[in-house]
Design a protein around this motif. Structure first.
Motif, PDB file in Angstrom:
ATOM      1  N   GLY A 213       0.675  -1.598   0.125  1.00  0.00           N
ATOM      2  CA  GLY A 213       0.062  -0.189  -0.362  1.00  0.00           C
ATOM      3  C   GLY A 213       0.800   1.145  -0.017  1.00  0.00           C
ATOM      4  O   GLY A 213       0.049   2.018   0.387  1.00  0.00           O
ATOM      5  N   THR A 214       2.161   1.196  -0.178  1.00  0.00           N
ATOM      6  CA  THR A 214       2.621   2.403  -0.212  1.00  0.00           C
ATOM      7  C   THR A 214       3.319   2.705  -2.127  1.00  0.00           C
ATOM      8  O   THR A 214       4.144   2.206  -2.431  1.00  0.00           O
ATOM      9  N   THR A 215       3.906   3.768  -2.109  1.00  0.00           N
ATOM     10  CA  THR A 215       4.146   4.374  -3.266  1.00  0.00           C
ATOM     11  C   THR A 215       5.459   4.803  -2.505  1.00  0.00           C
ATOM     12  O   THR A 215       4.886   5.697  -2.093  1.00  0.00           O
ATOM     13  N   TRP A 216       6.811   4.399  -3.542  1.00  0.00           N
ATOM     14  CA  TRP A 216       7.798   5.332  -3.691  1.00  0.00           C
ATOM     15  C   TRP A 216       7.903   6.194  -4.313  1.00  0.00           C
ATOM     16  O   TRP A 216       8.087   5.780  -5.688  1.00  0.00           O
ATOM     17  N   SER A 217       8.458   7.811  -4.162  1.00  0.00           N
ATOM     18  CA  SER A 217       8.642   8.652  -4.645  1.00  0.00           C
ATOM     19  C   SER A 217       9.114   8.170  -6.201  1.00  0.00           C
ATOM     20  O   SER A 217      10.674   8.017  -6.512  1.00  0.00           O
ATOM     21  N   PRO A 218       8.699   8.525  -7.585  1.00  0.00           N
ATOM     22  CA  PRO A 218       9.625   8.785  -8.731  1.00  0.00           C
ATOM     23  C   PRO A 218      10.564   9.615  -8.989  1.00  0.00           C
ATOM     24  O   PRO A 218      11.502   9.800  -9.222  1.00  0.00           O
ATOM     25  N   GLU A 219      10.176  10.788  -7.614  1.00  0.00           N
ATOM     26  CA  GLU A 219      11.385  12.360  -8.078  1.00  0.00           C
ATOM     27  C   GLU A 219      12.672  11.409  -6.632  1.00  0.00           C
ATOM     28  O   GLU A 219      13.267  12.083  -6.507  1.00  0.00           O
ATOM     29  N   ASN A 220      12.513  10.339  -5.804  1.00  0.00           N
ATOM     30  CA  ASN A 220      13.825   9.750  -4.906  1.00  0.00           C
ATOM     31  C   ASN A 220      15.497   9.835  -5.766  1.00  0.00           C
ATOM     32  O   ASN A 220      14.846   9.215  -7.206  1.00  0.00           O
ATOM     33  N   TRP A 221      15.983  10.588  -5.038  1.00  0.00           N
ATOM     34  CA  TRP A 221      17.308  10.208  -6.184  1.00  0.00           C
ATOM     35  C   TRP A 221      17.485   8.868  -5.745  1.00  0.00           C
ATOM     36  O   TRP A 221      18.151   7.954  -6.958  1.00  0.00           O
ATOM     37  N   LEU A 222      17.258   7.913  -5.596  1.00  0.00           N
ATOM     38  CA  LEU A 222      17.441   6.514  -5.351  1.00  0.00           C
ATOM     39  C   LEU A 222      16.068   6.169  -6.110  1.00  0.00           C
ATOM     40  O   LEU A 222      15.425   5.827  -5.863  1.00  0.00           O
ATOM     41  N   GLN A 223      16.317   5.016  -7.430  1.00  0.00           N
ATOM     42  CA  GLN A 223      15.285   4.135  -7.926  1.00  0.00           C
ATOM     43  C   GLN A 223      15.268   2.905  -7.614  1.00  0.00           C
ATOM     44  O   GLN A 223      16.830   2.619  -8.128  1.00  0.00           O
ATOM     45  N   PRO A 224      15.045   1.498  -7.709  1.00  0.00           N
ATOM     46  CA  PRO A 224      14.765   0.415  -8.231  1.00  0.00           C
ATOM     47  C   PRO A 224      15.421   0.050  -9.862  1.00  0.00           C
ATOM     48  O   PRO A 224      14.726   1.198 -10.573  1.00  0.00           O
ATOM     49  N   THR A 225      16.126  -0.781  -9.850  1.00  0.00           N
ATOM     50  CA  THR A 225      16.410  -1.029 -11.532  1.00  0.00           C
ATOM     51  C   THR A 225      16.274  -2.197 -11.634  1.00  0.00           C
ATOM     52  O   THR A 225      15.547  -2.763 -11.142  1.00  0.00           O
ATOM     53  N   ALA A 226      16.332  -2.687 -13.098  1.00  0.00           N
ATOM     54  CA  ALA A 226      15.967  -3.455 -13.779  1.00  0.00           C
ATOM     55  C   ALA A 226      17.142  -5.093 -12.628  1.00  0.00           C
ATOM     56  O   ALA A 226      16.539  -5.590 -12.169  1.00  0.00           O
ATOM     57  N   GLU A 227      18.375  -4.757 -12.481  1.00  0.00           N
ATOM     58  CA  GLU A 227      19.131  -5.180 -11.987  1.00  0.00           C
ATOM     59  C   GLU A 227      19.034  -5.318 -10.850  1.00  0.00           C
ATOM     60  O   GLU A 227      19.221  -6.296 -10.299  1.00  0.00           O
ATOM     61  N   LEU A 228      18.106  -4.756 -10.240  1.00  0.00           N
ATOM     62  CA  LEU A 228      18.155  -4.593  -8.465  1.00  0.00           C
ATOM     63  C   LEU A 228      17.123  -3.961  -8.317  1.00  0.00           C
ATOM     64  O   LEU A 228      16.001  -2.891  -7.230  1.00  0.00           O
ATOM     65  N   PRO A 229      15.690  -4.955  -8.274  1.00  0.00           N
ATOM     66  CA  PRO A 229      14.691  -4.137  -7.773  1.00  0.00           C
ATOM     67  C   PRO A 229      15.129  -4.603  -5.907  1.00  0.00           C
ATOM     68  O   PRO A 229      15.894  -5.126  -5.248  1.00  0.00           O
ATOM     69  N   PHE A 230      13.681  -3.396  -5.483  1.00  0.00           N
ATOM     70  CA  PHE A 230      14.114  -3.693  -3.317  1.00  0.00           C
ATOM     71  C   PHE A 230      14.134  -5.066  -3.744  1.00  0.00           C
ATOM     72  O   PHE A 230      12.801  -5.546  -4.396  1.00  0.00           O
ATOM     73  N   PRO A 231      14.473  -6.154  -2.691  1.00  0.00           N
ATOM     74  CA  PRO A 231      14.598  -6.840  -2.447  1.00  0.00           C
ATOM     75  C   PRO A 231      13.342  -7.006  -1.067  1.00  0.00           C
ATOM     76  O   PRO A 231      13.684  -6.424   0.124  1.00  0.00           O
ATOM     77  N   PRO A 232      13.055  -8.124  -1.303  1.00  0.00           N
ATOM     78  CA  PRO A 232      11.714  -8.748  -0.134  1.00  0.00           C
ATOM     79  C   PRO A 232      13.058  -8.954   1.025  1.00  0.00           C
ATOM     80  O   PRO A 232      13.830  -9.533   1.145  1.00  0.00           O
ATOM     81  N   LEU A 233      12.182  -8.384   2.325  1.00  0.00           N
ATOM     82  CA  LEU A 233      13.272  -8.712   3.614  1.00  0.00           C
ATOM     83  C   LEU A 233      12.972 -10.246   3.575  1.00  0.00           C
ATOM     84  O   LEU A 233      14.416 -10.608   4.541  1.00  0.00           O
ATOM     85  N   TYR A 234      11.897 -10.328   4.444  1.00  0.00           N
ATOM     86  CA  TYR A 234      11.611 -12.004   4.583  1.00  0.00           C
ATOM     87  C   TYR A 234      11.717 -13.139   3.498  1.00  0.00           C
ATOM     88  O   TYR A 234      11.964 -13.345   2.332  1.00  0.00           O
ATOM     89  N   THR A 235      12.975 -14.105   4.403  1.00  0.00           N
ATOM     90  CA  THR A 235      13.054 -15.160   3.052  1.00  0.00           C
ATOM     91  C   THR A 235      12.368 -16.739   3.294  1.00  0.00           C
ATOM     92  O   THR A 235      11.663 -16.534   4.159  1.00  0.00           O
TER      93      THR A 235
END
Length: 291
Positions: free
Chosen positions: A269-291
């Protein structure tokens, strides 16, 4: 073990930060230090990447924002240096291991030692006890806090740099790899300052423009007497609400004050701002913490 009690949860919700002493063992801290020693020893620093890092606003815009090196570091392990550690030809004036301000921003994804700490059962249990449904890791940093450098970090809110809609979805996890004392630059917080929103935001400028980032809004003047110091021992974990105001002073000691820190976002239910300097990439989408 890492499950918060109701009173700890209440204290975190009230203050916007929480200290958990003895979260990591000495052995786990030593393993991180040794691994960082190896990474720095193997560091190959291209001349154009000798980016000086400073926390004063114009300096931040110039040094961080104007360099693609910084803006494209979200999915890599990269090096950011103290001021004055290179001569005009880019050679080290101090030993390399004493020159690094921080390493960012994807140790959690690319290095096995830091990946295992970040996703450790202890951290997952902690996140679950905070009620996080779908936490993802957005960034990580190893901070050196070198002695005798201008290492002051001015008052800020992490959500200024890692903005979400709604707010309140970003959580900092700060681990003391070495003791953090009043003398060597421990964290200071304004308890309860996490409830009034965000006063300033760092946003990405259009691609190709210089500097690469700019600030919207400004940090208000804050009463210094409101800040409370949080000296902690090696192995302590400090939970940091994304909107709590915090800072650290100069390291006036003769030793570093190393810390490993990473940020989690509740993705549900959260939107990561597209204006943030840090953006997920195709190489590294934000990884889930729970494994």
């Amino acid at each position: 073990m890492a499950c918060l009690s109701p009173s700890q949860l209440q204290k975190f919700q009230q203050d916007g930060f929480l200290v958990l002493e003895g979260f990591l063992s000495t052995e786990e801290c030593v393993a991180m230090q040794q691994r960082i020693g190896e990474i720095v020893a193997e560091m190959d620093v291209p001349l154009h990447c000798r980016t000086e890092f400073s926390t004063q606003e114009e300096e931040q815009l110039r040094a961080q924002g104007s360099t693609d090196y910084f803006l494209s570091s979200g999915d890599k392990i990269r090096f950011f240096f103290e001021k004055g550690v290179f001569d005009e030809k880019g050679n080290f004036l101090v030993p390399p291991e004493k020159s690094v301000n921080k390493i960012g921003h994807a140790l959690h994804a690319h290095d096995p030692v830091f990946k295992s700490i970040t996703h450790s059962p202890k951290v997952q249990t902690l996140a679950r006890s905070l009620g996080l449904q779908m936490p993802v890791v957005v960034q990580s940093m190893y901070i050196f806090k070198q002695p005798h450098f201008d290492g002051e970090v001015s008052p800020h809110q992490d959500a200024s740099f890692l903005y979400t809609e709604p707010l309140g979805r970003v959580l900092g996890v700060w681990i003391a790899v070495e003791d953090a004392t009043l003398e060597n630059g421990c964290l200071w917080f304004i308890p309860g300052s996490h409830t009034g929103g965000v006063s300033r935001r760092m946003v990405r400028a259009p691609v190709g423009s210089v500097p690469g980032t700019s600030f919207l809004g400004s940090e208000p003047a804050r009463d210094n007497s409101l800040f409370v110091p949080t000296p902690v021992q090696r192995g302590a974990l400090v939970l940091i609400h994304g909107e709590v105001v915090h800072k650290s002073k100069l390291n006036l000691s003769d030793h570093s004050r190393q810390a490993y820190t990473f940020h989690l976002m509740e993705a549900s239910g959260t939107t990561w701002s597209p204006e943030n300097w840090l953006q997920p990439t195709a190489e590294l989408p934000f990884p889930p913490l729970y494994t």
